[in-house]
Each structure stands twice: as C-alpha cells, then as structure tokens.
Design a protein around this motif. Structure first.
Motif, mmCIF file in Angstrom:
data_model
loop_
_atom_site.group_PDB
_atom_site.id
_atom_site.type_symbol
_atom_site.label_atom_id
_atom_site.label_comp_id
_atom_site.label_asym_id
_atom_site.label_seq_id
_atom_site.Cartn_x
_atom_site.Cartn_y
_atom_site.Cartn_z
ATOM 1 N N ARG A 55 0.917 -1.193 0.038
ATOM 2 C CA ARG A 55 -0.069 -0.047 -0.017
ATOM 3 C C ARG A 55 0.988 1.224 0.082
ATOM 4 O O ARG A 55 2.210 1.075 0.020
ATOM 5 C CB ARG A 55 -0.804 -0.191 1.389
ATOM 6 N N PRO A 103 -8.995 2.553 -0.614
ATOM 7 C CA PRO A 103 -9.031 3.302 0.614
ATOM 8 C C PRO A 103 -8.758 2.445 1.720
ATOM 9 O O PRO A 103 -8.724 1.119 1.435
ATOM 10 C CB PRO A 103 -10.456 3.670 0.722
ATOM 11 N N PRO A 104 -8.181 2.823 2.779
ATOM 12 C CA PRO A 104 -7.907 4.341 3.035
ATOM 13 C C PRO A 104 -6.711 4.722 2.575
ATOM 14 O O PRO A 104 -5.911 4.209 2.328
ATOM 15 C CB PRO A 104 -7.904 4.217 4.793
ATOM 16 N N GLU A 140 -10.166 16.392 2.938
ATOM 17 C CA GLU A 140 -11.358 15.946 3.497
ATOM 18 C C GLU A 140 -12.355 16.019 2.571
ATOM 19 O O GLU A 140 -13.163 15.069 2.509
ATOM 20 C CB GLU A 140 -11.479 16.736 4.840
ATOM 21 N N PHE A 160 -11.892 13.080 -0.091
ATOM 22 C CA PHE A 160 -11.659 11.540 0.505
ATOM 23 C C PHE A 160 -12.444 11.234 1.743
ATOM 24 O O PHE A 160 -12.878 9.927 1.973
ATOM 25 C CB PHE A 160 -10.219 11.166 0.596
ATOM 26 N N ASP A 165 -14.154 10.227 4.866
ATOM 27 C CA ASP A 165 -13.701 9.225 5.889
ATOM 28 C C ASP A 165 -12.797 8.046 5.582
ATOM 29 O O ASP A 165 -12.098 7.476 6.399
ATOM 30 C CB ASP A 165 -15.084 8.297 6.391
ATOM 31 N N ASP A 166 -12.492 8.097 4.267
ATOM 32 C CA ASP A 166 -11.513 7.378 3.764
ATOM 33 C C ASP A 166 -9.917 8.088 3.762
ATOM 34 O O ASP A 166 -8.831 7.342 3.383
ATOM 35 C CB ASP A 166 -11.611 7.057 2.143
ATOM 36 N N LEU A 167 -9.959 8.919 4.472
ATOM 37 C CA LEU A 167 -8.575 9.921 4.561
ATOM 38 C C LEU A 167 -8.006 9.694 5.858
ATOM 39 O O LEU A 167 -8.517 9.496 6.637
ATOM 40 C CB LEU A 167 -8.814 11.480 4.535
ATOM 41 N N VAL A 168 -6.674 9.117 5.929
ATOM 42 C CA VAL A 168 -5.741 9.186 6.937
ATOM 43 C C VAL A 168 -4.546 10.355 6.269
ATOM 44 O O VAL A 168 -3.870 10.058 5.757
ATOM 45 C CB VAL A 168 -4.952 7.715 6.917
ATOM 46 N N TRP A 169 -4.863 11.532 7.364
ATOM 47 C CA TRP A 169 -4.098 12.539 6.855
ATOM 48 C C TRP A 169 -2.901 12.741 7.688
ATOM 49 O O TRP A 169 -2.917 12.561 8.763
ATOM 50 C CB TRP A 169 -4.899 13.974 7.025
ATOM 51 N N LEU A 195 -3.995 1.862 8.517
ATOM 52 C CA LEU A 195 -3.751 2.180 7.086
ATOM 53 C C LEU A 195 -4.050 0.764 6.193
ATOM 54 O O LEU A 195 -3.806 0.656 5.282
ATOM 55 C CB LEU A 195 -2.221 2.250 7.029
ATOM 56 N N HIS A 196 -4.651 -0.466 7.174
ATOM 57 C CA HIS A 196 -5.030 -1.598 6.633
ATOM 58 C C HIS A 196 -4.163 -2.292 5.676
ATOM 59 O O HIS A 196 -3.897 -2.685 4.733
ATOM 60 C CB HIS A 196 -6.296 -1.237 5.450
#
Length: 311
Positions: free
Chosen positions: A166, A191-192, A220, A223, A225-229, A299-300
C-alpha cells in the motif's frame, strides 16, 4: 475518561535531498542508516521511511543491492512499518525509483502524486562550499522538474501490485490531491488513503497555516472518511507544522530527510531526537504516539512479507 488519540509518527531517516557535508549527523552509509532507523523506532516512530545511499560517496542509491544492505537488518531489529521510497531522487527515472519496492514488497511505499519544480538550490546560501557532487546536486535543481506523470504513477502502482504494497501518497500541492482523487475514481487505488501533505519545499505549497488548512480541507472534501491525513514541514517549519497538523487531527512526519535542524542555528543530532520532540509535542496536546500495530491497522496494511526481511 477519554483516551489519548494515537498519532502515527513517521520518521524519514535520510532522504535524497540533504548531502553528507551539511551535517555530521545525517546518516550517509548503510550502517549509519540502519542504526539511526532502529533508534528512531525505539524512540517511538511507528513508520520508518527509507532511502539508501552509496557507502563510498553518500549519494542516493536506488538499487536493490543498496536497499538490501539496510532493509533486512532494520526489519530484523524492529516491528516498525517499513516504508520504502519510490521517489528516490528527482534525478532518477521512474524505472530506477520503483525497483526496491517492487523487489522487497514492503507493507508501505511512498508515491509522489504529481510532477513539480523542486528547488533545492536555496540551500547553497547556507552551504556555499559543498564539495563535488553535493554542490551540483543543489545547483542542478534550478533546471529540474521532478517528473511524476500519470503514466509514471500508473507504472509504480502496477509494479507494486503483486506484492500487495500500500502507499503513502505524497502531495506537495493541491493538484496532487486531485490527481490522487482521479486514480481513486478509476479504481486504481483503494481506501483508506494515507495522504502525506508536504509543506515548505520550494516548488510546492508553502508552510503558512492557511496553506495547511487549505490542503486539509481539500483532502477531507475529496476523500472524506477514507482519508488518513499526515503532514511534514521542510526545514525550519518541521515542528511547527507537526504541532499544527496534530492539533487539527492529523498524523506527523519528522526526520533528518525533512530537516537537519533542532532550532535556529542548532543541528539536530539524530532522528531519534526528532521523534522524541514530536512525542513531547503530542503529550502536551493530550495525544500519544501510535504503535506500529495501530498504524498498520489504521492503514489496512498486510502483514510484513518474507521478502521484506530477506537479504
């Protein structure tokens, strides 16, 4: 009582921008990179962002052999998530840049989301007497375009697909966020989305709080709720950006790749020291450093593969 929010700290160990003569503390050999990375993980970094260097000259080295001197040793000594660069050096082709990540199949790799001018030459004012390749490395950036075309991005995605890697999507300006949204709309990335917004490098967006807010709001909106910022500040902006971003709900990146400094006129002595400073900032904000396991879950990420620890 609410628990402290876990914040992912990424530590970028050496990079390909700074040169060995700029600081005696910059890890510029395989042994130094390994030792510095392990200490950064022990200090609390959940993710280690890795570049390799030539052991004789300190130049960026994007060969499989160069990464083979550092990746297995770091993987054996720490549980931190290893993030291999596909950015390499802006002087390299995309085919060169992707080889280590395609070979080692790490849990995470960086991916630059657009082309840009990359102005390193202002550092010559502070370092006017750099020797040999080091001076040319900076001077040559006056006429340097860091190429990351749509074809290049797709090439990296395809090269790393089989390994299940990823990505940390590095975005130096607003257009790069839209480029990521394009690839997401095409179903090319899942995502994420771990978005690393970069502030304060000449050629990209600045490091004013308004710039940070603009990038956050755009990410934001695109993306949700799929965002990891996450974010980093270059040079003197490093810890101010870290504090601003953490306060706004994001994650942070520090390390000698991004800044050689611990304060005005004062060199940072190690990556671990920068990690400890970031942890102190988080503690003051009522937060804590995420563990590698927590970062991997956010981050899955797939479990670390055998190849990542192989020689």
């Amino acid at each position: 009582m609410a628990q402290p929010r876990p914040v992912i700290i990424t530590c970028a160990i050496t990079g390909a921008i700074h040169t060995p003569s700029m600081s005696p503390h910059l890890p510029a050999t395989s042994d130094a990179i390994v030792a510095s990375a392990i200490k950064a993980a022990e200090a609390g970094a959940a993710i280690l962002h890795l570049h390799a260097r030539n052991d004789e000259t300190g130049q960026p080295d994007q060969s499989v052999e160069g990464f083979g001197r550092i990746v297995p040793r770091i993987a054996a000594a720490t549980d931190a998530v290893l993030n291999l660069t596909t950015g390499g050096s802006p002087y390299m082709t995309v085919e060169e840049r992707v080889r280590p990540a395609a070979h080692f199949a790490p849990q995470l790799a960086s991916l630059n989301m657009g082309s840009m001018n990359m102005g390193l030459f202002p550092m010559l004012r502070r370092h006017p007497d750099l020797p040999g390749w080091e001076a040319q490395h900076l001077e040559g950036s006056r006429d340097l375009v860091f190429r990351n075309s749509y074809t290049d991005i797709a090439y990296v995605l395809e090269a790393c697909r089989a390994g299940g890697t990823r990505f940390e999507f590095e975005c130096y300006d607003t257009a790069h966020l839209y480029n990521l949204a394009h690839f997401a709309d095409q179903g090319a990335v899942d995502p994420p989305f771990f978005v690393q917004t970069v502030f304060g490098l000449l050629g990209g967006i600045g490091a004013h709080v308004d710039d940070i807010t603009h990038m956050r709001r755009t990410a934001e909106r695109l993306f949700g709720d799929d965002l990891v910022w996450s974010a980093l500040g270059a040079g003197a902006h490093q810890m101010r950006v870290a504090a601003t971003v953490a306060s706004a709900g994001g994650h942070v990146r520090v390390g000698l790749e991004d800044s050689l400094w611990a304060g005005p006129g004062r060199l940072s002595t190690s990556n671990a020291d920068q990690v400890r400073t970031a942890i102190a900032l988080l503690d003051g904000l009522g937060m804590r450093a995420a563990t590698p396991e927590e970062a991997a879950a956010m981050l899955h990420l797939a479990p670390r593969r055998q190849a990542e620890g192989a020689a």
